[in-house]
Structures are given as structure tokens and as C-alpha cells.
Design an enzyme around this catalytic site. Structure first.
Site, PDB file in Angstrom:
ATOM      1  N   SER A   1      48.633   9.206  -5.921  1.00  0.00           N
ATOM      2  CA  SER A   1      49.063   8.955  -7.100  1.00  0.00           C
ATOM      3  C   SER A   1      49.715   7.739  -7.285  1.00  0.00           C
ATOM      4  O   SER A   1      50.083   7.223  -8.511  1.00  0.00           O
ATOM      5  CB  SER A   1      49.536  10.068  -7.776  1.00  0.00           C
ATOM      6  OG  SER A   1      51.059  10.268  -7.185  1.00  0.00           O
TER       7      SER A   1
ATOM      8  N   SER B   1      54.448   6.054  -3.101  1.00  0.00           N
ATOM      9  CA  SER B   1      55.082   5.552  -2.104  1.00  0.00           C
ATOM     10  C   SER B   1      55.082   3.979  -2.820  1.00  0.00           C
ATOM     11  O   SER B   1      56.261   2.858  -2.520  1.00  0.00           O
ATOM     12  CB  SER B   1      54.500   5.362  -0.848  1.00  0.00           C
ATOM     13  OG  SER B   1      54.452   6.820  -0.217  1.00  0.00           O
TER      14      SER B   1
ATOM     15  N   ILE C   1      55.057  14.478  -1.946  1.00  0.00           N
ATOM     16  CA  ILE C   1      54.252  15.191  -2.908  1.00  0.00           C
ATOM     17  C   ILE C   1      55.182  16.279  -3.245  1.00  0.00           C
ATOM     18  O   ILE C   1      54.983  16.595  -4.491  1.00  0.00           O
ATOM     19  CB  ILE C   1      53.163  15.777  -2.088  1.00  0.00           C
ATOM     20  CG1 ILE C   1      52.277  14.649  -1.655  1.00  0.00           C
ATOM     21  CG2 ILE C   1      52.209  16.903  -2.884  1.00  0.00           C
ATOM     22  CD1 ILE C   1      51.167  14.825  -0.715  1.00  0.00           C
ATOM     23  N   SER C   2      55.753  16.966  -2.579  1.00  0.00           N
ATOM     24  CA  SER C   2      56.667  18.301  -3.113  1.00  0.00           C
ATOM     25  C   SER C   2      55.969  18.940  -3.903  1.00  0.00           C
ATOM     26  O   SER C   2      56.218  18.984  -5.453  1.00  0.00           O
ATOM     27  CB  SER C   2      58.068  17.730  -3.632  1.00  0.00           C
ATOM     28  OG  SER C   2      57.940  16.618  -4.550  1.00  0.00           O
TER      29      SER C   2
ATOM     30  N   GLY D   1      44.794  23.225   3.828  1.00  0.00           N
ATOM     31  CA  GLY D   1      45.948  23.278   2.985  1.00  0.00           C
ATOM     32  C   GLY D   1      46.388  21.844   2.187  1.00  0.00           C
ATOM     33  O   GLY D   1      47.451  21.841   2.079  1.00  0.00           O
TER      34      GLY D   1
END
Length: 338
Positions: free
Chosen positions: A172, A175, A241-242, A291
Site C-alpha cells: 500500500s 515504507s 502492516i499491523s 497466513g
């Protein structure tokens, strides 16, 4: 040895080797017989029985190989580190635990858990490991205040410390935004530092994977570090990302003075997957990454973020435009005041 004595010995019935080789009360060498809890055995010990079993000992000190491995493991235990989770040995049975390789040519030394399944012990250790990451290991600790506080450091730097937490799907632009924002603040004479999720996994969090519990610990550590940078008076830019909302809220709770600025890069999965700068979506779609957020692991979007940056006509805004939005917010809230 004289001839008569040799003849008498030869006439005696043979003694089962297992009984002769296991003098410490190990009752049976049958592979199906339950081993006694707390006993140790070494697969390379010369006292191994002929059926493929191994020398068994009531204490690891009885075998030099076991003693070496036990001493190595005990050092870690004395330092307070959790016992490493090593793979089970296929030949060890259901009641065994791999404890090291000592000097046994790479074959594991194992500890017997008796008739209890090894999963029971592993579950206890896993819970203890999780607790150790969130609860102090000692109650004899006290907070020590220093004469130079956050306000003094902020006055010296002519800015206010805060945490800019950038969250969003992989690809997205987190960074890119973090580095562009850091450069923009630097040109304005403001001190900032970027905590990038991938970079931190090369050092601080290199022991963590991408399971749910590892991700929780990953965010917890970054939140604590970001809090320290904010307390030092810096603009800390955390780019991760969290994916879980509760973990981000836990980091927000660490900064009770309202200095947590959540930036949500609200880019669609289709856009991020089309960009795929690291090729991770392709691997995830091929089943080579399990995942992966957005594919087979959820992403929980923020509900009340301070800044939300959206795509425009299916295109992500330029890094400078996104950084400009964040800088404007920081100026309006007084974080860049001199």
C-alpha cells in the site's frame, strides 16, 4: 584368565544384554514399554541395547554426553531465557523431549516424560513463553525518574515527540510514505526516525515469525520502542502492516498524551496485489506463503484513525502528496512547533 574359569563362564547361560547394560533400574528395553518419567537416555551411548534402544540414566550426569548437553541447557535456564522449542525426534516416541545434540554425532539427547503426552508439557512451556513477553520476570524492579524529562528534550529539539503509526496492506506504500515523510521533516530541521517493519525483523524482531502470537509480540515490541523515541522528543514513524486492531490500540494506549497519530493507507487489495513490489502476493496465491494478510489472514481496518489516505481512481497518491497530508496534520496539532 585360566582355562578352567574360561570354561565355566562359557557354560553359563547368556544374560540378556539389556539387563547387563542398564544397571540403574531401567526395568524393560521393549520399545512398547513405558519409559520412566524423569529418566534420560542417549542414542549413541555404548550401553545401548541390541534392540535399538539406548542407555538410560536416572541423571544426565551418568553419561558424559548427556552431562554436556544438560550443562549447556542449564546455562540458559539460569539466565532466565525460555527453553528453545526444538523438533521432536521421530524415534523417541510420544513421551520424549529433545534436549540437545551434545557430542552424539548430531543425534538428539532426549528426556523421558513418562506416560504423559509430550504435548502437555509443550503447552505449558508455550504459555510460559507468552507470559514472559508481557509480564516482568521480577517483582523487585522500580521506576527511576531522571531530572531531564520529555519537556526538556522537546525544548532542546524545538519540536514535540510523537508516534506516526502507518498501517495498511502489504504494497500500500507504507515504507515509501515513511521514508518520504522522514526526509520532508529532515529538510524542515525536525528530527525523526523510521521504524520499518521489515527492517526490524532483521534485528530486534528477528526471532519472530508471522503466526498470530508472533505478530502480537512484534507490534508490542515496536510500540514500546516507538514510545521511547517519542519520549526522547523525536517524531517516530512506525511503518508496519499491523493487521490487528487491538494491537494498534494497545500501542496507542502507551501514549496517553494524545501523541499517537494513526495513518491508514486505505488502498484496495486489488491495487496492492497489482503493484506487488516484493512479489509476496504472487507467492501467497501460489500457496508458498501461509497466513499472508489480505489473502488467508485478515486485516482489520482502523475505526477512528487520525489520517486516512485513499486511492484516487484506482491509483495510489504520490509519496510527496501523502507526506504532505501528514506534515499538515502535525503542524496543525503543534508537533512541529519551535
Amino acid at each position: 584368565m585360566d582355562a578352567p574359569r574360561a570354561a565355566r563362564l562359557a557354560a553359563r547361560p547368556p544374560v540378556p544384554r539389556a539387563s547387563a547394560r542398564l544397571p540403574f533400574g531401567f526395568a524393560s528395553s521393549s520399545p512398547t514399554a513405558p519409559r520412566r518419567a524423569g529418566w534420560w537416555w542417549c542414542p549413541r551411548d555404548p550401553r545401548a541395547d541390541s534392540s535399538g534402544g539406548a542407555g538410560a540414566f536416572a541423571s544426565p550426569s551418568r553419561c558424559p554426553r548427556l552431562a554436556a548437553a544438560h550443562r549447556n541447557r542449564s546455562r540458559l535456564a539460569n539466565l532466565g531465557f525460555p527453553r528453545p522449542r526444538l523438533p521432536r525426534s521421530p524415534a523417541a516416541g510420544t513421551g520424549t523431549r529433545v534436549t540437545g545434540d551434545g557430542d552424539c554425532d548430531g543425534r538428539p539427547l532426549v528426556e523421558c516424560a513418562g506416560d504423559r503426552p509430550i504435548q502437555e508439557h509443550a503447552g505449558v512451556e508455550e504459555k510460559a513463553s507468552k507470559m514472559s513477553s508481557t509480564v516482568p520476570k521480577s517483582s523487585n524492579i522500580f521506576w527511576h525518574d531522571c531530572p531531564v524529562g520529555k519537556a526538556d528534550r522537546q525544548k532542546l529539539l524545538k519540536q514535540k515527540g510523537c508516534v506516526v503509526w502507518i498501517t495498511g496492506l502489504s504494497g500500500s506504500g507504507k515504507s515509501t510514505l515513511a521514508c518520504t515523510l522522514g526526509r520532508e521533516l529532515h529538510t524542515r530541521g525536525k528530527l525523526a526516525y523510521v521504524l520499518d517493519g521489515d527492517n526490524l525483523r532483521h534485528g530486534l524482531n528477528k526471532d519472530l515469525g508471522f503466526k498470530a502470537e508472533d505478530r502480537v509480540e512484534n507490534i508490542r515490541r515496536v510500540g514500546e520502542v516507538a514510545k521511547l523515541f517519542s519520549d526522547a522528543g523525536l517524531v517516530c514513524i512506525a511503518s508496519l502492516i499491523s493487521p490487528y486492531r487491538r494491537d494498534r490500540e494497545a500501542c496507542r494506549a502507551l501514549l496517553s498524551d494524545g501523541s499517537f497519530v494513526e495513518v491508514f493507507l486505505n488502498m484496495s487489495l486489488e491495487l496492492c496485489e497489482a503493484r506487488d513490489p516484493k512479489g509476496l502476493y504472487k507467492l501467497a496465491r501460489a500457496g508458498k506463503i501461509k497466513g499472508f494478510t489480505g489473502i488467508d489472514d485478515p486485516y482489520e481496518a482502523p475505526l477512528n484513525c487520525e489520517i486516512e489516505i485513499k486511492e484516487v481512481d484506482g491509483v495510489c497518491p504520490s509519496p510527496c502528496d501523502m507526506a504532505g497530508q501528514v506534515v499538515t496534520y502535525l503542524e496543525e496539532k503543534g508537533f512541529l512547533d519551535e
